[in-house]
Write an enzyme that holds these catalytic residues in place. Structure first.
Site, PDB file in Angstrom:
ATOM      1  N   GLY A  93      25.269   7.319 -36.644  1.00 23.46           N
ATOM      2  CA  GLY A  93      25.664   7.250 -35.232  1.00 23.46           C
ATOM      3  C   GLY A  93      24.473   7.090 -34.319  1.00 23.46           C
ATOM      4  O   GLY A  93      24.471   6.246 -33.412  1.00 23.46           O
ATOM      5  N   GLU A 110      35.638  18.994 -32.882  1.00 19.82           N
ATOM      6  CA  GLU A 110      34.675  18.604 -33.919  1.00 19.82           C
ATOM      7  C   GLU A 110      33.944  19.831 -34.449  1.00 19.82           C
ATOM      8  O   GLU A 110      33.473  20.673 -33.673  1.00 19.82           O
ATOM      9  CB  GLU A 110      33.651  17.604 -33.368  1.00 19.82           C
ATOM     10  N   HIS A 156      12.010  14.693 -64.131  1.00 18.41           N
ATOM     11  CA  HIS A 156      12.683  15.982 -64.262  1.00 18.41           C
ATOM     12  C   HIS A 156      13.822  16.088 -63.266  1.00 18.41           C
ATOM     13  O   HIS A 156      13.736  15.587 -62.137  1.00 18.41           O
ATOM     14  CB  HIS A 156      11.690  17.125 -64.016  1.00 18.41           C
TER      15      HIS A 156
END
Length: 1111
Positions: free
Chosen positions: A67, A118, A770
């Site tokens: 965004g 939100e 690893h």
């Protein structure tokens, strides 16, 4: 690598399918993918909602903060989406330091909502459990959630409740949304655990009156759990980090890795670069990349990769040819360099792997010379001298500049040579050959390299230790402090204290798994350390019954018990307190849980790589509760010179002796990498009086024991005077060392270096060898940790190149101030070399018991008479062609192969009445098995039944070659009272011809270049049938004479070779092979018809008895 990022589409697909919640999750499966190949008409047919709803479009390529970067198109119709995609598709975009091309997009329904609806939620894994972060303000302006968010930790094996969520996370959430959010978050955590996620972030999570909407999502899963989650995951495509393309060669190597027990990794960084690497070992591969970048080669570094875990010659060849193919596609004005490096291997046969690389170099010698490639090699480990010799030889024979170095050269010195920063020695010194350590008793008392200190240290009391340097600038009091564990030996009510001393000279172990080579290596180490008894008391192998396994103790053979059940082994060997587990990644968890049920076990080494992180965390928790120290997973183990070694640690005896691991020194070390631990053995033995103890904790993100666990043990061990730690990028364990030094808990000198410093120089994220070698935040980078250790007062070199110098400087100071007093070297006893290894080294020879020239199964691919099996199928040689290779060692002409196949077909069967089929049927009906019944039939084959091929060939050939006329041949055989083999048939005659013979005759006349012997036999037939119509050339006789014509005239054999094949009975093999098909058919037929025991009827037997006994 374990934690791998998945695309947003994949993550949402999993969530919509498998989350179990009462909350209404909206827009399930409402997403469409767009690429360069998308057909918009077809897309709208598959997703009709695209035509009716407002839409959101965004790239789905692991890009963070889309965004803020303006990479999200919001509230568009379909036409607007198309225009937005056209403006971004295949456009180069910069995200941070990474530049990449946008090529994958996700379209979803636009969800109208307010800012108050939100929220932010994130779940991520740590060693202790899963952390849940929640913030009541979500969206792209959420900011620094680490400091703003509410958080709680779900401990390993604990379950999250809705009350906990409400009380600890939702304190700032409106009351009307708490129930929905608490229920959804609990379900989300359960989903996260069930599908083995390691990271899951939703931002924003929108909650409206209609339900929950998952707008943006980022996730990682534990790829090692594939064998557990395959049914749910399916075939996952793991996208590369943004800024790095996915190359087919990477996928090819990943496929090789998945099919191999070894580790094969490849990441292309800059295909046009001039510096290429082919490094053995996960830790070593990082060190080489670090050194290249430190010397200014970051922009020219073409690839990162590693091969380890004892790959086969063929696997190494496939890996090497991929690298060589890539590096010889584009020329570089300065030429190119290939660095074939590695640490000192513990168990990989260096010569075997180098043979694969040498094959690849020979195949690519033309392109390598054309691209002006110079190769630098440095390696150590089992049979490395032979590997280096072979590598040097190929340089001489091909004309490619190849510079070869062994363990006498510092591991990364070849990087400076390759990049022109240090001179290339003309004749580098070579350490003594393996044989000098193991066969020559007079040499074994001496340390091979003159540069090594010929002494070891007397133990000192801890009060005499030199304290670490005081911090010049302490660690900042930041959020890291909150995750550090207590450094004192605190024992809670639920946890038991762990032992400071893990291994003694009397330590006994059980080995899980049939790892005979590792066990023999442990016993040889025990013997050279002058232990009274072997350190291995027994083995556990659940796939066989209890039995004994033979090993050597010095010169003497001994028997070691092998148990099917671990409980039996523990019960019969109460003195055992160590378990060394070679169990596979699938069974390591269960076998370790079982081992911890036995209180006698204090230490467990888990060798397997690829155990899911969730399982490892459960093992760690249980081990902490029971006071058990776990070394591993994904480790080679550890070693305590003079006392005990785990499995293959330290390599073979030549390295044990060269690194003086048969007696204790004064330096203790801890590392992640197994290969690098052996390199530390080498470095420490060259710069100090040797190793006191060394442990490789393993490369996984959550090793069973940590750096701090072992450093504190070393601090509390009187014989240890200085400590070396080799850390790496990823995790925060090294900061505990910093805190320990600052708080005075660690007072002995600590030399530290964290590998992976190159990571901060790369534009995109690189996952090293690893699983735990990946930085998720700035504090986890190697650069940050090295600086923190330096500030805390540890001795930190400027680079790995200088590690040995710093260790030597610290050691010399300790000797100078009297902390370490060198003691007289004591020679170890001589250990005989195993016959198999002596033969591998070329030190002995022995006549073989068998010789073969037709087949070789030892390599990666089966070979028939020099022809790989893949070529056999590629050339469509058929059964006749294979028979030609295996019987005659020739690639026969196509018509010859067809003739052989026709012979097999016509001889396959001749009804149930013939003797061979009759015997097979009788045996089958007597209940015998297939092999017995077939053998019964085959044993009837001889001169009277089926064996006439060879005899006919010999008789007709002898007559023809001697110049006899057909009539003379017939008359001679009659005079000698002998039958003409191949002439005559019980049923067929000149008036009732055998169609099998007719079919073969037509083929032979059409395809054979000459049929002299066949024509001769047909002339004989005219004579014999004139006497009696059934004295025809039968199928046996026809095949015999035709085969002689074939052998003599096809061009593949000399006359002597053709005659030899007839003489040794090859032709009868045609009848045996063909008729076996028929016999097997009769056997199966009788079984299918379920026929009972056969008894011959009396009326078909003529009983001929003496007259005085007749009835």
């Amino acid at each position: 690598m374990s934690a791998k990022a998945i695309s947003e589409q994949t993550g949402k697909d999993f969530l919509y399918k498998y989350i179990c919640t009462s909350v209404d999750v909206q827009n399930r499966f409402s997403y469409a993918r767009v690429t360069t190949e998308t057909d918009w008409d077809r897309l709208t047919q598959e997703h009709p909602w695209l035509l009716t709803e407002r839409l959101v479009v965004k790239p789905d390529q692991l890009i963070k903060r889309r965004g803020k970067l303006g990479l999200v198109g919001i509230n568009l119709d379909l036409q607007g989406v198309k225009e937005w995609v056209r403006g971004h598709l295949m456009k180069e975009t910069t995200v941070g330091k990474a530049k990449g091309v946008l090529k994958n997009f996700l379209i979803e329904p636009f969800v109208p909502h307010t800012q108050e609806e939100e929220f932010y939620v994130c779940i991520y894994a740590t060693r202790e459990g899963d952390h849940v972060l929640f913030h009541h303000e979500g969206g792209m302006e959420v900011g620094d959630v680490d400091t703003k968010a509410q958080r709680l930790m779900v401990a390993v094996d604990d379950k999250l409740s809705e009350d906990q969520v409400r009380d600890q996370l939702l304190t700032h959430v409106p009351e009307n949304k708490k129930e929905v959010l608490s229920s959804f978050i609990v379900s989300l955590v359960n989903f996260y655990e069930d599908l083995y996620f390691t990271y899951l972030e939703i931002n924003p999570l929108v909650v409206t009156d209609q339900g929950v909407y998952v707008l943006d999502m980022a996730a990682k899963i534990d790829a090692t759990a594939d064998y557990i989650c395959k049914a749910k995951w399916g075939d996952i495509e793991f996208p590369p980090p943004f800024g790095r393309e996915a190359y087919p060669e990477e996928a090819y190597i990943a496929d090789l890795d998945a099919k191999s027990g070894a580790s094969l990794k490849l990441t292309l960084l800059n295909p046009c670069g001039r510096i290429w690497t082919m490094v053995a070992g996960g830790g070593a591969s990082v060190v080489y990349s670090d050194t290249i970048c430190d010397l200014g080669g970051v922009d020219e570094l073409a690839n990162y990769g590693e091969y380890s875990g004892a790959p086969s010659e063929q696997q190494t060849y496939d890996y090497a040819k991929t690298i060589l193919s890539l590096m010889t596609r584009e020329k570089h004005p300065e030429g190119k360099v290939l660095i074939i490096g590695g640490s000192i291997a513990n168990f990989t046969n260096v010569a075997a792997t180098f043979k694969g690389i040498v094959r690849a170099i020979k195949d690519y010698q033309g392109p390598l010379k054309e691209h002006e490639v110079t190769i630098f090699v440095r390696r150590g480990g089992p049979n490395y001298q032979e590997g280096l010799r072979v590598m040097g030889e190929v340089g001489k024979t091909t004309g490619i500049p190849i510079h070869v170095f062994g363990t006498e050269t510092h591991m990364t010195a070849i990087v400076g040579m390759a990049m022109g920063h240090r001179p290339i020695p003309n004749q580098p010194p070579m350490d003594a050959h393996t044989a000098n350590f193991l066969l020559n008793a007079s040499n074994s008392a001496m340390t091979p390299a003159a540069t090594r200190t010929a002494s070891f240290s007397e133990p000192r009391t801890p009060n005499d230790a030199t304290p670490a340097k005081k911090s010049k600038a302490g660690l900042p009091a930041d959020s890291l402090h909150s995750i550090l564990w207590p450094l004192k030996n605190v024992v809670t009510a639920d946890w038991k204290a762990k032992a400071t001393t893990l291994f003694r000279k009397q330590t006994k172990a059980i080995v899980w798994g049939m790892q005979t080579r590792a066990v023999q290596g442990m016993m040889d180490f025990d013997y050279v350390c002058s232990r009274d008894e072997p350190s291995v008391a027994a083995m556990v192998y659940p796939f066989t019954g209890d039995h004994k396994q033979k090993f050597y103790w010095g010169h003497k053979e001994i028997l070691l018990p092998v148990y099917k059940n671990m409980a039996d082994a523990m019960k019969r060997h109460p003195e055992v307190d160590v378990l060394i587990s070679f169990a596979s990644l699938r069974s390591a968890y269960d076998s370790t849980i079982e081992a911890m049920q036995h209180p006698q076990i204090h230490t467990i080494a888990i060798i397997a790589e690829g155990i899911p992180e969730a399982q490892t965390r459960k093992l760690i928790k249980m081990a902490d509760e029971k006071g058990v120290t776990i070394i591993g997973p994904a480790t080679v183990g550890g070693i305590k010179p003079g006392c005990f070694k785990i499995g293959n640690t330290g390599g073979m005896l030549d390295n044990i002796l060269a690194s003086k691991l048969y007696r204790p020194g004064s330096v203790a070390y801890v590392s992640r990498s197994g290969g690098m631990s052996n390199e530390l053995n080498n470095i420490i033995s060259r710069t100090t009086d040797g190793v006191y103890e060394g442990v490789a904790i393993g490369g996984d993100r959550y090793p069973g024991s940590t750096f701090m666990d072992h450093v504190l043990r070393y601090q509390d061990t009187p014989g240890v005077e200085m400590i070396v730690m080799l850390g790496e990028i990823g995790g925060t364990e090294e900061y505990k060392i910093c805190q320990g030094i600052r708080e005075g808990r660690i007072t002995k000198p600590v030399v530290c270096w964290c590998i992976g410093t190159c990571a901060t120089m790369f534009a995109s994220e690189v996952q090293f060898g690893h699983a735990g070698a990946c930085a998720n935040q700035a504090s986890e980078t190697a650069v940050a940790k090295n600086q923190a250790l330096r500030d805390a007062g540890a001795y930190v070199p400027k680079s790995f190149d200088e590690l040995g110098n710093v260790i030597k400087t610290v050691y010399d100071e300790l000797v100078a101030n009297g902390t370490i007093i060198p003691a007289q070297e004591v020679p170890p006893p001589t250990v005989p070399m195993d016959y198999s290894w002596a033969r591998e080294l070329g030190l002995i020879r022995k006549p073989a018991s068998f010789m073969t020239s037709i087949c070789d199964e030892r390599g990666q691919e089966l070979i028939y008479a020099g022809m790989p099996i893949t070529e056999v199928f590629k050339e469509e040689m058929g059964l006749g062609g294979v028979l030609g290779l295996l019987w005659f060692q020739r690639r026969l002409p196509r018509y010859a192969c067809q003739f052989i196949e026709m012979c097999l077909m016509v001889t396959a069967d001749h009804g149930p009445a013939v003797s061979g089929a009759h015997n097979t049927i009788v045996c089958a009906r007597a209940g015998k098995d297939l092999i017995s019944s077939l053998t019964s039939g085959l044993l009837t084959i001889g001169d009277r039944f089926g064996g006439a091929l060879d005899a006919a060939a010999k008789q007709f050939s002898k007559a023809f070659d001697s110049g006899m006329l057909p009539m003379e041949f017939v008359n001679k055989m009659k005079k000698d009272g002998k039958l003409i083999m191949g002439i005559g048939h019980r049923v067929k005659s000149i008036n009732n011809p055998d169609m099998r013979v007719q079919i073969l005759k037509d083929f032979v006349k059409q395809h054979f270049t000459s049929t002299q012997l066949l024509d001769y036999a047909l002339d004989v037939e005219k004579i014999t049938t004139s006497k009696k119509p059934n004295l025809i050339l039968n199928v046996d006789g026809f095949i015999g004479v035709a085969f002689v014509d074939l052998l003599r005239t096809c061009g593949g054999f000399t006359r002597d070779e053709a005659d030899e094949f007839v003489e040794i009975g090859a032709l009868n093999g045609i009848f045996v092979l063909g008729r076996s098909m028929g016999f097997i058919g009769h056997y199966l037929d009788q079984k299918r018809l379920k026929q009972g025991l056969y008894r011959h009827p009396w009326d078909d037997i003529s009983y001929v008895l003496p007259e005085h006994m007749s009835m």
